[in-house]
Design an enzyme around this catalytic site. Structure first.
Site, short mmCIF file in Angstrom:
data_model
loop_
_atom_site.label_atom_id
_atom_site.label_comp_id
_atom_site.label_asym_id
_atom_site.label_seq_id
_atom_site.Cartn_x
_atom_site.Cartn_y
_atom_site.Cartn_z
N ASN A 41 48.50 7.69 17.53
CA ASN A 41 47.46 8.00 18.50
C ASN A 41 47.95 8.83 19.69
O ASN A 41 47.16 9.55 20.30
CB ASN A 41 46.85 6.70 19.02
CG ASN A 41 45.92 6.94 20.17
OD1 ASN A 41 44.85 7.53 20.00
ND2 ASN A 41 46.33 6.54 21.36
N ASP B 252 54.11 3.01 24.04
CA ASP B 252 53.65 4.06 24.94
C ASP B 252 54.82 4.51 25.79
O ASP B 252 55.75 3.73 26.03
CB ASP B 252 52.52 3.54 25.84
CG ASP B 252 51.64 4.67 26.38
OD1 ASP B 252 50.49 4.76 25.91
OD2 ASP B 252 52.10 5.44 27.23
N ASP C 217 59.00 7.36 23.88
CA ASP C 217 58.47 8.72 23.99
C ASP C 217 58.44 9.28 22.57
O ASP C 217 59.48 9.66 22.02
CB ASP C 217 59.37 9.55 24.89
CG ASP C 217 58.93 11.00 25.02
OD1 ASP C 217 58.01 11.43 24.28
OD2 ASP C 217 59.53 11.72 25.84
N VAL C 218 57.26 9.32 21.97
CA VAL C 218 57.16 9.72 20.56
C VAL C 218 57.46 11.19 20.32
O VAL C 218 57.55 11.62 19.17
CB VAL C 218 55.79 9.35 19.94
CG1 VAL C 218 55.62 7.85 19.86
CG2 VAL C 218 54.65 10.01 20.68
N LYS D 128 46.93 20.49 17.41
CA LYS D 128 45.93 19.65 16.74
C LYS D 128 45.58 20.21 15.37
O LYS D 128 45.37 19.46 14.42
CB LYS D 128 44.68 19.49 17.62
CG LYS D 128 44.94 18.65 18.87
CD LYS D 128 45.46 17.26 18.52
CE LYS D 128 45.64 16.39 19.73
NZ LYS D 128 46.02 15.01 19.36
N TYR E 82 47.58 23.29 22.84
CA TYR E 82 46.90 22.05 22.45
C TYR E 82 46.15 22.25 21.13
O TYR E 82 46.30 21.46 20.20
CB TYR E 82 45.94 21.60 23.55
CG TYR E 82 45.14 20.37 23.19
CD1 TYR E 82 45.74 19.11 23.20
CD2 TYR E 82 43.80 20.46 22.83
CE1 TYR E 82 45.02 17.97 22.85
CE2 TYR E 82 43.08 19.32 22.48
CZ TYR E 82 43.69 18.10 22.50
OH TYR E 82 42.98 16.97 22.16
#
Length: 191
Positions: A91, A38, A64-65, A161, A157
Protein backbone atom coordinates in the site's frame (compact mmCIF):
# COMPACT_ATOMS: atom_id res chain seq x y z
CA UNK A 1 -10.37 -12.92 -2.72
CA UNK A 2 -10.70 -14.28 0.81
CA UNK A 3 -14.18 -14.47 2.23
CA UNK A 4 -12.93 -15.78 5.56
CA UNK A 5 -10.00 -13.97 7.19
CA UNK A 6 -10.13 -16.01 10.42
CA UNK A 7 -6.58 -16.76 11.55
CA UNK A 8 -5.05 -15.47 8.31
CA UNK A 9 -1.79 -13.50 8.46
CA UNK A 10 -1.81 -10.15 6.66
CA UNK A 11 1.13 -7.82 5.99
CA UNK A 12 0.32 -4.17 5.18
CA UNK A 13 2.81 -1.48 4.14
CA UNK A 14 2.00 2.20 4.56
CA UNK A 15 -0.29 1.27 7.45
CA UNK A 16 0.05 4.28 9.77
CA UNK A 17 -2.62 6.34 8.00
CA UNK A 18 -5.26 6.41 5.30
CA UNK A 19 -6.00 3.42 3.12
CA UNK A 20 -3.32 1.22 4.68
CA UNK A 21 -4.60 1.86 8.19
CA UNK A 22 -8.19 1.06 7.20
CA UNK A 23 -7.16 -2.10 5.34
CA UNK A 24 -5.14 -3.33 8.33
CA UNK A 25 -7.94 -2.69 10.82
CA UNK A 26 -10.55 -4.13 8.44
CA UNK A 27 -8.59 -7.37 8.06
CA UNK A 28 -8.25 -7.64 11.85
CA UNK A 29 -11.98 -7.10 12.36
CA UNK A 30 -12.54 -9.98 9.95
CA UNK A 31 -10.28 -12.26 12.02
CA UNK A 32 -6.73 -11.79 10.70
CA UNK A 33 -3.50 -11.17 12.58
CA UNK A 34 -1.71 -8.21 11.01
CA UNK A 35 1.87 -7.04 10.60
CA UNK A 36 1.75 -3.30 9.98
CA UNK A 37 4.65 -1.35 8.57
CA UNK A 38 5.32 2.30 7.85
CA UNK A 39 8.24 4.69 7.60
CA UNK A 40 6.41 6.60 10.36
CA UNK A 41 6.90 3.77 12.83
CA UNK A 42 6.08 5.87 15.87
CA UNK A 43 2.59 6.40 14.41
CA UNK A 44 1.76 2.67 14.16
CA UNK A 45 0.81 2.25 17.84
CA UNK A 46 -2.80 3.54 17.47
CA UNK A 47 -3.34 1.19 14.52
CA UNK A 48 -1.94 -1.72 16.53
CA UNK A 49 -4.32 -0.83 19.38
CA UNK A 50 -7.30 -1.03 17.01
CA UNK A 51 -6.11 -4.41 15.72
CA UNK A 52 -5.75 -5.69 19.28
CA UNK A 53 -9.20 -4.31 20.21
CA UNK A 54 -10.52 -6.58 17.47
CA UNK A 55 -8.93 -9.47 19.37
CA UNK A 56 -6.10 -10.03 16.91
CA UNK A 57 -2.32 -9.93 17.13
CA UNK A 58 -0.53 -6.84 15.78
CA UNK A 59 3.17 -6.59 14.96
CA UNK A 60 4.65 -3.17 14.14
CA UNK A 61 7.70 -2.73 11.91
CA UNK A 62 9.27 0.63 11.17
CA UNK A 63 10.54 0.40 7.61
CA UNK A 64 11.20 2.44 4.50
CA UNK A 65 9.92 0.25 1.67
CA UNK A 66 11.96 2.21 -0.85
CA UNK A 67 14.93 0.25 0.55
CA UNK A 68 15.25 -3.44 -0.30
CA UNK A 69 16.89 -4.20 3.05
CA UNK A 70 13.88 -2.71 4.89
CA UNK A 71 11.51 -4.84 2.80
CA UNK A 72 13.54 -7.87 3.84
CA UNK A 73 13.22 -6.67 7.45
CA UNK A 74 9.41 -6.73 7.06
CA UNK A 75 9.58 -10.24 5.58
CA UNK A 76 11.87 -11.46 8.37
CA UNK A 77 9.51 -10.03 11.02
CA UNK A 78 6.52 -11.75 9.42
CA UNK A 79 8.36 -15.07 9.43
CA UNK A 80 9.61 -14.59 12.99
CA UNK A 81 6.21 -13.70 14.46
CA UNK A 82 3.84 -15.73 12.27
CA UNK A 83 5.86 -18.18 10.17
CA UNK A 84 3.81 -17.36 7.09
CA UNK A 85 1.90 -14.70 5.19
CA UNK A 86 -1.49 -15.30 3.61
CA UNK A 87 -2.18 -11.81 2.31
CA UNK A 88 0.39 -9.16 1.31
CA UNK A 89 -0.92 -5.63 0.83
CA UNK A 90 1.58 -3.32 -0.89
CA UNK A 91 0.00 0.00 0.00
CA UNK A 92 2.83 2.47 0.66
CA UNK A 93 3.00 5.30 -1.86
CA UNK A 94 4.25 8.85 -2.24
CA UNK A 95 4.04 11.71 -4.73
CA UNK A 96 6.17 14.63 -5.80
CA UNK A 97 4.94 17.40 -8.05
CA UNK A 98 7.00 19.09 -10.67
CA UNK A 99 7.19 18.98 -14.43
CA UNK A 100 10.00 17.07 -16.08
CA UNK A 101 12.24 20.16 -16.36
CA UNK A 102 11.82 21.10 -12.69
CA UNK A 103 11.61 17.97 -10.55
CA UNK A 104 14.78 17.27 -8.62
CA UNK A 105 16.59 13.94 -8.99
CA UNK A 106 16.18 13.10 -5.30
CA UNK A 107 12.38 13.22 -5.69
CA UNK A 108 12.53 11.08 -8.84
CA UNK A 109 14.36 8.36 -6.92
CA UNK A 110 12.16 8.64 -3.82
CA UNK A 111 8.87 8.31 -5.73
CA UNK A 112 10.14 5.56 -8.05
CA UNK A 113 11.65 3.50 -5.26
CA UNK A 114 8.57 3.82 -3.03
CA UNK A 115 5.80 3.42 -5.62
CA UNK A 116 7.40 0.86 -7.93
CA UNK A 117 10.51 -0.80 -6.53
CA UNK A 118 8.81 -1.50 -3.19
CA UNK A 119 6.21 -3.71 -4.87
CA UNK A 120 9.02 -5.69 -6.47
CA UNK A 121 11.09 -5.82 -3.27
CA UNK A 122 8.10 -7.03 -1.24
CA UNK A 123 6.71 -9.54 -3.74
CA UNK A 124 10.02 -11.32 -4.31
CA UNK A 125 10.42 -12.95 -0.86
CA UNK A 126 6.70 -13.15 -0.08
CA UNK A 127 5.78 -14.94 -3.33
CA UNK A 128 8.56 -17.47 -2.72
CA UNK A 129 7.20 -18.03 0.81
CA UNK A 130 3.60 -18.24 -0.40
CA UNK A 131 4.54 -20.89 -2.97
CA UNK A 132 6.24 -22.93 -0.25
CA UNK A 133 3.18 -22.67 2.02
CA UNK A 134 1.07 -24.54 -0.54
CA UNK A 135 -2.07 -22.75 0.63
CA UNK A 136 -4.24 -20.14 -1.01
CA UNK A 137 -2.63 -16.69 -0.72
CA UNK A 138 -3.31 -13.20 -2.03
CA UNK A 139 -1.40 -10.07 -2.95
CA UNK A 140 -2.99 -6.64 -3.30
CA UNK A 141 -0.89 -3.96 -4.98
CA UNK A 142 -2.58 -0.66 -4.23
CA UNK A 143 -2.06 1.65 -7.18
CA UNK A 144 -4.04 4.63 -8.33
CA UNK A 145 -6.17 5.79 -11.17
CA UNK A 146 -2.87 7.47 -12.11
CA UNK A 147 -1.77 4.04 -13.31
CA UNK A 148 -4.33 4.24 -16.12
CA UNK A 149 -4.21 7.84 -17.28
CA UNK A 150 -1.75 10.73 -17.21
CA UNK A 151 -1.64 14.42 -16.40
CA UNK A 152 1.27 16.81 -16.90
CA UNK A 153 1.69 17.99 -13.31
CA UNK A 154 3.43 14.99 -11.72
CA UNK A 155 5.07 12.86 -14.40
CA UNK A 156 7.19 10.80 -12.00
CA UNK A 157 4.11 9.87 -9.94
CA UNK A 158 2.11 8.86 -13.01
CA UNK A 159 5.06 6.96 -14.50
CA UNK A 160 5.57 4.93 -11.31
CA UNK A 161 1.89 4.11 -10.98
CA UNK A 162 1.80 2.95 -14.62
CA UNK A 163 4.87 0.81 -13.90
CA UNK A 164 3.23 -0.68 -10.78
CA UNK A 165 0.15 -1.65 -12.80
CA UNK A 166 2.29 -3.33 -15.48
CA UNK A 167 4.38 -5.13 -12.83
CA UNK A 168 1.17 -6.40 -11.22
CA UNK A 169 -0.31 -7.62 -14.50
CA UNK A 170 2.90 -9.29 -15.59
CA UNK A 171 3.38 -11.00 -12.23
CA UNK A 172 -0.26 -12.15 -12.20
CA UNK A 173 0.20 -13.76 -15.64
CA UNK A 174 3.40 -15.49 -14.51
CA UNK A 175 1.72 -16.79 -11.33
CA UNK A 176 -1.12 -18.26 -13.41
CA UNK A 177 1.41 -19.98 -15.70
CA UNK A 178 3.16 -21.55 -12.70
CA UNK A 179 -0.12 -22.85 -11.28
CA UNK A 180 0.58 -21.10 -7.96
CA UNK A 181 -2.46 -20.71 -5.72
CA UNK A 182 -1.84 -16.97 -5.36
CA UNK A 183 -4.32 -14.31 -6.42
CA UNK A 184 -2.74 -10.99 -7.34
CA UNK A 185 -4.93 -7.92 -7.66
CA UNK A 186 -3.88 -4.43 -8.69
CA UNK A 187 -6.28 -2.07 -6.95
CA UNK A 188 -6.96 1.15 -8.86
CA UNK A 189 -8.06 3.78 -6.36
CA UNK A 190 -9.45 7.16 -7.34
CA UNK A 191 -9.39 9.50 -4.39
Amino acid sequence: MFKDYKDKVVVVTGAAHGIGKELAIGCARRGADVLISDILGDELAPVAEEIEKAGRKAVCVTADVSLQEDCMKIFAAAMEHFGRCDFLINNAGVSAHGVVTEIVEQDIHWVTETNFYSHWYMMKPFITQMMEQKSHCQILNVCSIAGLYTMGVAPVYFATKHAAVVLSESTWKWLKQTGADIDLVCCIIDI
